[in-house]
Design a protein around this motif. Structure first.
Motif, PDB file in Angstrom:
ATOM      1  N   ALA A  97       0.827  -1.209   0.000  1.00  0.00           N
ATOM      2  CA  ALA A  97       0.000   0.000   0.000  1.00  0.00           C
ATOM      3  C   ALA A  97       0.863   1.261   0.000  1.00  0.00           C
ATOM      4  O   ALA A  97       0.560   2.236  -0.697  1.00  0.00           O
ATOM      5  CB  ALA A  97      -0.932  -0.018   1.207  1.00  0.00           C
ATOM      6  N   GLU A  98       1.937   1.252   0.782  1.00  0.00           N
ATOM      7  CA  GLU A  98       2.833   2.398   0.811  1.00  0.00           C
ATOM      8  C   GLU A  98       3.487   2.621  -0.550  1.00  0.00           C
ATOM      9  O   GLU A  98       3.651   3.759  -0.999  1.00  0.00           O
ATOM     10  CB  GLU A  98       3.916   2.187   1.873  1.00  0.00           C
ATOM     11  N   ALA A  99       3.868   1.525  -1.209  1.00  0.00           N
ATOM     12  CA  ALA A  99       4.498   1.646  -2.528  1.00  0.00           C
ATOM     13  C   ALA A  99       3.525   2.227  -3.541  1.00  0.00           C
ATOM     14  O   ALA A  99       3.891   3.076  -4.368  1.00  0.00           O
ATOM     15  CB  ALA A  99       4.994   0.280  -2.984  1.00  0.00           C
ATOM     16  N   GLU A 100       2.263   1.778  -3.504  1.00  0.00           N
ATOM     17  CA  GLU A 100       1.257   2.302  -4.431  1.00  0.00           C
ATOM     18  C   GLU A 100       0.990   3.782  -4.162  1.00  0.00           C
ATOM     19  O   GLU A 100       0.875   4.580  -5.107  1.00  0.00           O
ATOM     20  CB  GLU A 100      -0.028   1.484  -4.307  1.00  0.00           C
ATOM     21  N   ALA A 101       0.866   4.149  -2.891  1.00  0.00           N
ATOM     22  CA  ALA A 101       0.645   5.562  -2.554  1.00  0.00           C
ATOM     23  C   ALA A 101       1.830   6.409  -2.987  1.00  0.00           C
ATOM     24  O   ALA A 101       1.660   7.526  -3.506  1.00  0.00           O
ATOM     25  CB  ALA A 101       0.410   5.697  -1.052  1.00  0.00           C
ATOM     26  N   SER A 102       3.030   5.903  -2.794  1.00  0.00           N
ATOM     27  CA  SER A 102       4.223   6.635  -3.201  1.00  0.00           C
ATOM     28  C   SER A 102       4.265   6.809  -4.713  1.00  0.00           C
ATOM     29  O   SER A 102       4.647   7.869  -5.225  1.00  0.00           O
ATOM     30  CB  SER A 102       5.476   5.896  -2.723  1.00  0.00           C
ATOM     31  N   ALA A 103       3.842   5.760  -5.452  1.00  0.00           N
ATOM     32  CA  ALA A 103       3.817   5.856  -6.916  1.00  0.00           C
ATOM     33  C   ALA A 103       2.817   6.907  -7.369  1.00  0.00           C
ATOM     34  O   ALA A 103       3.074   7.672  -8.319  1.00  0.00           O
ATOM     35  CB  ALA A 103       3.473   4.500  -7.517  1.00  0.00           C
TER      36      ALA A 103
END
Length: 505
Positions: free
Chosen positions: A436-442
């Motif tokens: 989830a953090e990776a998707e939000a960061s993207a």
């Protein structure tokens, strides 16, 4: 020595001097101990004289720090040696080095970290002791220093309150004070010698079964060295119904995986060693337990000293600093073991038919507490937690499945970003949150890119350089500046139409 003088009294006189020896004898008699009953411990005056001479040489020698490492290594070499101990043969060295070379080739396919500089060594048990001694010094010396300080504190308390402790000896207080002062003078060297004996026995025991330089996850050799103990691997394989070549290759793979991790994560080896040192430095010694154990020493039981002190020497309630250091050590060791288990499994799966059996054997060895774990427990009170290693392996496996080897290796990017003990409790939750953090960061990165290139707010398929309202604005008489190529073409057509209309008029 006179006929009416006991061997015990002579021993004390030679050790402590006339006045202190007399005080010690009187103290024992006042406490109901007959010094003559201890003569059985000193049956041969000649042997006693030899022992006293050796002891005097030790006491009169230069100070050697909290541990007399020269004596410790001598004891370790003696303990590890047996009649089968020989130098590494040429065939053993070649076979073992080839196994480490093959291990690095297998790891190249599944690990992002490179091997760095590699110095492949094949050790005897004796060479294992010499090759790992420097790290053991850093781990053990803080504990030895703490114990020596605890004994000194006990002597200070005894000297301050001696009259209250034993009023019957009030007339001989000066002599007892002399005894305590004499004891304080020799205590640092005696403590150094006793710890040397204990550590030497421990290292000798580990050397009898150590498979390499990273058995417990702590890098015990210098940074460029990968080392295996040929004799011990052969003994280990003899107990298994698995071809020796598979056993050797599996152990070489684990050793090289450890080395590759420490080479690829520059902060890891230093952080782990410092965490162990901090743990050792902040160990709280239970002075009352030490004093009680010392008063209950049983000369008839030579193992009483080691067993009792190892069980009672460490304070029941660890200090906050020790708890923090302990959590860091356990967490790092679990993550190292979990990562090594996952990458060795990926690397060896196509080649080792008995891989799962070997992995299970290694898990059992860790769960039962191998020699290194037991020694760390007895020397510095460090207890390993095998469950944590299993949780860490599951976490790294899930991360690999979710994001590949690159995502797995990125977990080691910074010492403050590695999974903590709470995250190891639930690897699935950790992976879900990281995703989830990776998707939000993207999404944030994409929004920033759109803001910078001026495309933010435009619907998909539209180009901010093409304004569909440009023609309408021009016809209304607004000057909109330079237009794009497409807009320019449209304006030219409109201008031609206007000129045509004027000429007709």
């Amino acid at each position: 020595m006179s006929d009416n003088e006991s061997n015990m009294e002579e021993f004390l006189r030679q050790l402590l001097g006339e006045q202190a020896a007399r005080a010690a004898m009187e103290s024992m008699r006042a406490r109901g101990i007959d010094p003559e009953s201890l003569n059985s411990q000193f049956p041969d005056p000649y042997m006693m004289k030899q022992a006293l001479t050796q002891f005097a040489m030790m006491m009169n020698g230069p100070a050697s720090g909290p541990v007399d490492w020269k004596s410790a290594l001598q004891v370790a070499h003696t303990k590890s040696w047996d009649s089968k101990e020989t130098a590494v043969t040429a065939s053993q060295a070649q076979r073992t080095r080839e196994a480490m070379s093959v291990a690095d080739l297998w790891l190249d396919a599944v690990v992002e970290f490179g091997p760095g500089n590699v110095n492949r060594q094949v050790w005897t048990r004796s060479e294992w002791i010499d090759g790992t001694a420097e790290v053991w010094k850093r781990i053990c010396e803080p504990v030895a220093a703490n114990v020596a300080q605890a004994f000194e504190s006990i002597l200070d308390e005894q000297q301050k309150h001696i009259a209250d402790i034993d009023p019957s000896l009030s007339d001989s207080v000066p002599d007892i004070s002399s005894l305590l002062n004499s004891t304080r003078d020799i205590l640092p060297k005696m403590s150094s010698f006793l710890f040397a004996s204990q550590i030497g026995m421990a290292l000798g025991q580990i050397a009898q079964s150590a498979l390499g330089s990273t058995d417990v996850g702590i890098p015990l050799a210098d940074g460029s060295t990968t080392a295996l103990v040929a004799r011990n691997i052969e003994d280990f394989a003899d107990e298994l119904e698995i071809p020796f070549e598979e056993v050797l290759q599996f152990i070489a793979l684990r050793e090289c995986a450890h080395h590759r991790l420490f080479a690829g994560v520059p902060w890891l080896a230093g952080d782990l060693t410092r965490a162990v040192e901090r743990y050792a430095q902040h160990i709280a010694i239970d002075s009352e337990a030490v004093a009680e154990a010392a008063t209950r020493l049983d000369p008839a039981n030579p193992e009483f000293n080691e067993d009792s002190l190892n069980e009672q020497i460490f304070a029941a309630a660890p200090t906050p600093e020790q708890r923090a250091a302990l959590e860091r050590v356990e967490n790092l060791l679990a993550l190292i073991e979990g990562w090594v288990d996952v990458v060795t499994s990926l690397a060896a799966r196509p080649y080792l038919p008995h891989l799962e059996q070997l992995r299970e054997l290694m898990r059992r060895r860790r769960a039962l507490g191998g020699p290194v774990e037991k020694i760390l427990g007895s020397l510095i009170g460090l207890k390993m937690r095998p469950r944590r290693a299993r949780d860490a392996a599951k976490l790294f496996q899930l991360v690999t499945q979710d994001g590949g080897s690159d995502a797995r290796e990125k977990l080691w990017a910074h010492p403050d970003l590695i999974p903590n003990s709470n995250e190891l409790d639930s690897p699935e939750t950790f992976v879900a949150l990281r995703r989830a953090e990776a998707e939000a960061s993207a999404d944030i990165d994409q929004a920033l890119e759109s803001l910078l290139d001026g495309s933010m707010g435009w619907a998909e398929g539209l180009d901010p350089t093409i304004d569909p309202e440009a023609d309408t604005l021009r016809k209304a008489g607004f000057d909109i500046g330079d237009a794009s190529e497409g807009e320019g073409s449209a304006s030219d057509d409109d201008q031609s139409s206007d000129n045509g209309a004027e000429s007709q008029s």
